[in-house]
Each structure stands twice: as C-alpha cells, then as structure tokens.
Design a protein around this motif. Structure first.
Motif, short mmCIF file in Angstrom:
data_model
loop_
_atom_site.label_atom_id
_atom_site.label_comp_id
_atom_site.label_asym_id
_atom_site.label_seq_id
_atom_site.Cartn_x
_atom_site.Cartn_y
_atom_site.Cartn_z
N GLY A 81 0.83 -1.20 0.00
CA GLY A 81 0.00 0.00 0.00
C GLY A 81 0.86 1.25 0.00
N ILE A 82 0.23 2.38 -0.27
CA ILE A 82 0.91 3.68 -0.29
C ILE A 82 0.11 4.65 0.58
N ILE A 83 0.74 5.17 1.63
CA ILE A 83 0.08 6.09 2.55
C ILE A 83 0.15 7.50 2.00
N ASP A 84 -0.99 8.18 1.98
CA ASP A 84 -1.03 9.53 1.40
C ASP A 84 -0.16 10.51 2.17
N GLU A 85 -0.27 10.51 3.49
CA GLU A 85 0.46 11.50 4.29
C GLU A 85 0.90 10.91 5.62
N VAL A 86 2.15 11.13 5.97
CA VAL A 86 2.72 10.73 7.26
C VAL A 86 3.38 11.96 7.86
N SER A 87 3.00 12.32 9.09
CA SER A 87 3.53 13.56 9.67
C SER A 87 3.63 13.43 11.18
N HIS A 88 4.31 14.42 11.77
CA HIS A 88 4.43 14.49 13.23
C HIS A 88 3.32 15.34 13.84
N LEU A 134 -0.89 9.09 10.67
CA LEU A 134 -1.23 8.71 9.30
C LEU A 134 -2.52 9.41 8.87
N THR A 135 -2.52 9.91 7.64
CA THR A 135 -3.69 10.59 7.09
C THR A 135 -3.93 10.11 5.68
N ASP A 136 -5.17 9.84 5.37
CA ASP A 136 -5.55 9.48 4.01
C ASP A 136 -6.33 10.64 3.39
N VAL A 137 -6.01 10.97 2.15
CA VAL A 137 -6.64 12.10 1.47
C VAL A 137 -7.69 11.59 0.49
N LYS A 138 -8.90 12.09 0.62
CA LYS A 138 -9.99 11.76 -0.29
C LYS A 138 -10.48 13.04 -0.96
N THR A 139 -10.83 12.92 -2.23
CA THR A 139 -11.35 14.07 -2.97
C THR A 139 -12.84 13.89 -3.22
N ARG A 140 -13.55 15.02 -3.24
CA ARG A 140 -15.00 15.00 -3.43
C ARG A 140 -15.41 16.14 -4.35
N ALA A 141 -16.52 15.91 -5.07
CA ALA A 141 -17.06 16.96 -5.93
C ALA A 141 -17.98 17.90 -5.16
N SER A 142 -18.63 17.37 -4.11
CA SER A 142 -19.52 18.19 -3.29
C SER A 142 -18.83 18.53 -1.98
N GLU A 177 -2.07 6.74 17.77
CA GLU A 177 -3.27 5.92 17.65
C GLU A 177 -4.43 6.67 17.00
N LEU A 178 -4.24 7.94 16.72
CA LEU A 178 -5.30 8.72 16.09
C LEU A 178 -5.06 8.79 14.59
N LEU A 179 -6.05 8.35 13.82
CA LEU A 179 -5.98 8.35 12.37
C LEU A 179 -6.94 9.39 11.82
N ALA A 180 -6.71 9.80 10.58
CA ALA A 180 -7.53 10.88 10.03
C ALA A 180 -7.74 10.69 8.53
N VAL A 181 -8.94 11.09 8.09
CA VAL A 181 -9.27 11.17 6.67
C VAL A 181 -9.47 12.65 6.35
N GLN A 182 -8.69 13.15 5.43
CA GLN A 182 -8.79 14.55 5.03
C GLN A 182 -9.51 14.63 3.69
N TYR A 183 -10.59 15.42 3.66
CA TYR A 183 -11.38 15.57 2.44
C TYR A 183 -11.04 16.89 1.77
N LEU A 188 -11.96 20.40 2.77
CA LEU A 188 -13.38 20.49 3.12
C LEU A 188 -13.64 20.10 4.58
N GLY A 189 -12.81 19.23 5.09
CA GLY A 189 -12.99 18.79 6.47
C GLY A 189 -12.09 17.61 6.78
N VAL A 190 -11.99 17.25 8.04
CA VAL A 190 -11.16 16.15 8.51
C VAL A 190 -11.98 15.29 9.45
N ASN A 191 -11.92 14.00 9.24
CA ASN A 191 -12.62 13.04 10.12
C ASN A 191 -11.56 12.23 10.86
N SER A 192 -11.50 12.39 12.16
CA SER A 192 -10.49 11.69 12.99
C SER A 192 -11.16 10.58 13.79
#
Length: 557
Positions: free
Chosen positions: A277-284, A327-335, A471-477, A486-490
């Motif tokens: 797999g390939i992780i979109d974003e890894v940060s401190h 770790l953060t995964d980036v998702k794109t949306r039209a709305s 231990e906290l993960l996030a999806v960035q839209y 647009l927002g972040v879901n943790s």
C-alpha cells in the motif's frame, strides 16, 4: 437519423437524404441498366409489372450484385458503424444497409431518364404474387450467375464454464501483483461490486472517470509540494523495486527533516498474503490534538492502577519527548458535503491497514525475503552501471564504503554541513577529515545490500517501533476542483475491528464463500455502481424490500 449526402450526377451534385455507396463507375452501370430496360420493354408482362411496382408497391428488399461483389440492401436502416467504412472497401460479407422510401424518390440520384419514365404504361394484369423481373445479367459483361452461399450452421451457444478458482488464485497470484490495501478495503464498500470489477472490467480495474482523474491531479499536486520527481530509467524488475525502496528511504528522511512526507509505500504480510500500500500523508502533527488528549485520558482512566500511578506518570513523561507519527488518508469529493455512516467504512479499514503495515515495518517484523520471493526478485542481482549512475546523482552516499566512512552511520547521507562550516571565516579545511571514497568500491549495488539501509532508516525514524505511531488516524477531504480542504474526520485505531473485518473478507478472497452485496439500508451505493442494472443481488434485495413493505402494510390495515 438519415444523413444528407452529395451524390455526383454529371457535372452537378444532387442532395440525397439517405446517402449513397455507389462510386462513379457503379452509377454508370446502373444508368446503362435503366436505359436497357426502357429500350427493351417489349414484353408487356414485364413492362407492366415493373412500372406498377414503381408507382404503388412498397419498397421490397432487393439485392443488386455490383462490381466487387458489393451487396447493397434497401429498406433496411443503415448501421452507425457503416458510416466510417470506405465505400471502395467492400466484401461479399460486408453488407451495406440503406433506407429507401420509394423508387420515385431515387430518380434524382441517378439522373432523369426521360425515355424510361415517359413511356406509356399499359395497365398491369400481373397479380402481386406472381411478379417477374427482367434478366439483367447480359448488361454486365463477364457476369456469371452466383448461387447464394450456404450459411454455416451456427454453433450452439454454450454457457461459459464457471471458474472454480478463488479470487486469490485468479487475480492475485504470481506473476500477477499481490494484494493491495485497496483490494482489502474495497470490500468495505461493496464486496460484490469489487468482484464484478475484477472479473468483468479490463485489467480488473475500475473504469477511469473524470472524477478519478481530478482526484489523481489533487494527489499529484500535494506530492509535488514535498518531493521533486526525477525520471530514472530501469532495465529489469530488480532495479524497479530498488527504486521503490529508495523512494521509501527518501520519504523517511523527509519525514525526519521536515516533519511530513507523502506517498510512503509500505509492505507486510496479512493472513499469509503479501500486502502492499501507499500512505497519502505521514507527519508528526496530530490531526486533532484535543481529541487525542481526550482519548489518552479516557484510556488512562480505564487502565488506572493505584500503586502504579507514579510509574505511569514516568512513562508518560518519557513518551512525550518522542515525536509521534500520524497517518492521514486524502480523499477528494465533488460536493462539499462530507460522508457519514457506512460511507466512512472503507477509509477506516484503509487506515487501519496502513497503521498495521507501517507498525510492523517499524518494529522490524516484516520478512522482506518473503516479499522479494512473492515479486520474483533476485536479491543478489547487481544493478546496471547506468542505474547506479542515475541513483548516485540523487543519493551520493552510495559511493561511500561502509568500512571507510570515518565513523558516520551508513544510513546517514553525506551532509553538506561540513562544506558549509569549512567556508566560514577562520575555519581551516584541515580541521575536517578527508572523506574521499575509494574509487573501486560502490555501496548498495543490489537489493540485498539495500535492505540493511532501509531497516536502519526505519529504526531511526521510529525509535520506539510501532509505539512511535500515534493511535489517532484521520481522513482529510479535499475538493476535487481546487484541492481546498473540506474537512477532517479523525478516529482512533481499532485493531480488533480490523481483525474481524479481515477474517470475513479473506474468506471470499480464498474462495470459501461467494461475494456479498450491500444490505438494504446501504442500497444508496447502487446509484453510482456501473453494474447496478445487471446485479442480481440488487434485484433480490429490491424484491425483499417490497415484500417486507407489503407485509407491514397488511399488518397495519
């Protein structure tokens, strides 16, 4: 819909609503045929039958054999794909279809034939069921009567045999690529949809849409903000995999230097299968520091033991001095509306898998020998000089021998700090040791030589192993058009939930059960599915829903 075509008629062109497949030579032949008919109309039976047909008979399906055995049928709609064919390239089995309203409407196509159309027409006495046509073969020199070829009997339609192999054997066994995080997470959206994708679509990949292209553009823009892409030519699969390893090494160094990296590739073993797999974003940087603190306090209260309070506070103090990795995964949306409920499940599973794979790599638990074997790679194969020269321009430490590196760790790249210090006023170059590498030694000339470097980079980046990962993960839209957030879901990592999901999903991958579709409450997913019209699962669920609705209506009445 008929098209308007220009048909040559002497020195002018006559517009036709239906087009023409005749060449100039063919039109001359037809003109001679018509003239021959008009001059030889001595037979009253034949002469009376043909004009009657021209006047009042509906268009019949006739076939005229023209040169090159071109078959031209009237009274049939022309196929769309025939419009792209060259009229001169015809074969006996490549029939042309063209719709003709009546023979009268075709006079202008071939020119006015005053002799044929002005001749007196005696009343016809021939009944419709006994129509005869003149013999036109003598008008075509060298023409021979041809018998209609016998049609070969069509083979009986046989139902394709069902492939009894498991999805793993069919789609993810060597030499095909191994399982990916996307493979495993796709079942969290709709397992049956992914089964259709693998079996019905070319290459087992989803049809690439404009939305997917927009998402790729956003991801590439984000990656370009962190990394500079350089083209490197490879000559074999070992060099291609080595390049992926160099990218991981560079990503880990970027994370340590700048606090964030993107597109970090990971490998691991899940349920005996190699997973990539390939992780979109890894940060401190924590995606939600307040939520993380609240989560930490809640966990501490659950694990509270009175006599170990002092020990827990010491551990908390020590851990606070080590940077966490998130770790953060980036998702794109039209709305601009963010997904909720079951729509979040695939992203959660995806991040759970990333956390597990990277954690095992950080702890040194990954068997890279098994990974190399799954890809069919030769660990000891030496890279070409051209490849080493290209990589050497990007990672100059490959030209240093590990034993003569003057005390510097082999995992640490050559720094320019020494050169900068030597340029300071009052600093003599003699104060710094010479680091000229031996000319006959080059490091990292094979995958086997690169593995220790990769493992040392992992240890340096994750000093506490898997515990270094937050231990906290996030999806960035982000918006698909301009990339704005647009927002972040943790949410917290949940290894137990991941284990339960993998246990069920791998049953389908191993062929132990059939793929399953969505439940009734999630049928909204079918609106964006390209297999919705032919999905039997969806039809069964609709029938089940209607049956349940009717039952409720009966009980209420």
């Amino acid at each position: 819909m008929a098209t308007v075509a220009s048909i040559p008629d002497g020195n002018s062109f006559v517009e036709s609503d239906y087009g023409s497949d005749f060449s100039v030579g063919e039109e001359d032949i037809v003109s001679r045929l018509l003239e021959d008919i008009s001059t030889n109309s001595t037979s009253s039976k034949t002469a009376s039958a043909a004009p009657s047909l021209a006047q009042s008979a509906p268009p019949a399906e006739t076939e005229v054999r023209a040169p090159h055995n071109a078959s031209i049928r009237s009274s049939q709609p022309r196929k769309q794909e025939d419009r792209n064919h060259e009229p001169s390239l015809r074969s006996p089995y490549n029939t042309r279809s063209r719709e003709v309203k009546s023979p009268i409407s075709n006079r202008g196509r071939y020119g006015d034939d005053s002799t044929a159309h002005s001749a007196p027409r005696p009343p016809s006495s021939t009944p419709w069921g006994d129509v005869r046509y003149p013999d036109l073969s003598h008008a075509l020199p060298g023409a021979k009567p041809e018998l209609a070829p016998e049609l070969a009997p069509e083979p009986e339609s046989t139902k394709p045999q069902k492939d009894d192999r498991s999805p793993l054997e069919r789609f993810r066994s060597f030499p095909k690529r191994p399982l990916t995080v996307s493979d495993l997470a796709s079942g969290a959206w709709c397992e049956l949809q992914y089964s259709y994708t693998l079996t019905l679509l070319p290459g087992g990949r989803k049809t690439r849409t404009a939305a997917m292209k927009g998402g790729t553009h956003v991801h590439q823009t984000l990656e370009d903000q962190v990394h500079t892409t350089v083209q490197v030519n490879v000559t074999n699969k070992e060099e291609a995999f080595a390049l992926r390893m160099w990218n991981v090494i560079q990503g880990l160094r970027t994370l340590r230097d700048s606090g964030m990296t993107r597109e970090l590739e990971v490998w691991g073993i899940i349920d005996g299968q190699i997973v990539n797999g390939i992780i979109d974003e890894v940060s401190h940087e924590s995606p939600n520091a307040a939520f993380e603190q609240e989560l930490s306090l809640s966990q501490s209260s659950e694990d509270f033991i009175p006599h170990s309070k002092q020990q827990a506070s010491i551990m908390t103090y020590l851990e606070s001095h080590h940077k966490k990795v998130y770790l953060t995964d980036v998702k794109t949306r039209a709305s601009e509306r963010l997904p909720t409920g079951a729509a979040l499940r695939p992203a959660r599973v995806q991040l759970f898998l990333y956390h597990r794979l990277l954690g095992e790599m950080a702890s040194g638990l990954v068997d890279f020998t098994a990974i190399l074997g799954r890809y069919g790679l030769r660990a000891e194969a030496l890279f070409s000089d051209a490849f080493m020269a290209q990589v050497g321009d990007l990672h100059d430490e490959i030209f240093y021998d590990a034993d003569s590196d003057f005390g510097r760790s082999p995992s640490t790249p050559r720094s320019s700090r020494t050169d900068r210090d030597a340029e300071k006023p009052g600093v003599s170059p003699d104060m710094f040791p010479q680091t000229t590498p031996p000319q006959d030694l080059i490091k990292y000339r094979s995958i086997a030589q690169m593995l220790p470097l990769l493992q040392s980079e992992l240890r340096e980046t994750f000093p506490q192993g898997a515990a270094t990962l937050g231990e906290l993960l996030a999806v960035q839209y982000r918006h698909r058009d301009d990339g704005r957030i647009l927002g972040v879901n943790s949410f917290p990592n949940d290894p137990g939930a991941l284990e339960g999901y993998l246990r069920q999903n791998m049953q389908w991958w191993r062929g132990e059960r059939e793929a399953e579709g969505v439940i009734i409450e999630e049928t909204y997913k079918c609106r964006s599915c390209e297999f919705a019209e032919s999905c039997q699962w969806r039809k069964d669920k609709e029938a089940e829903f209607l049956h349940r609705k009717r039952g409720i209506a009966r009980r209420s009445s």
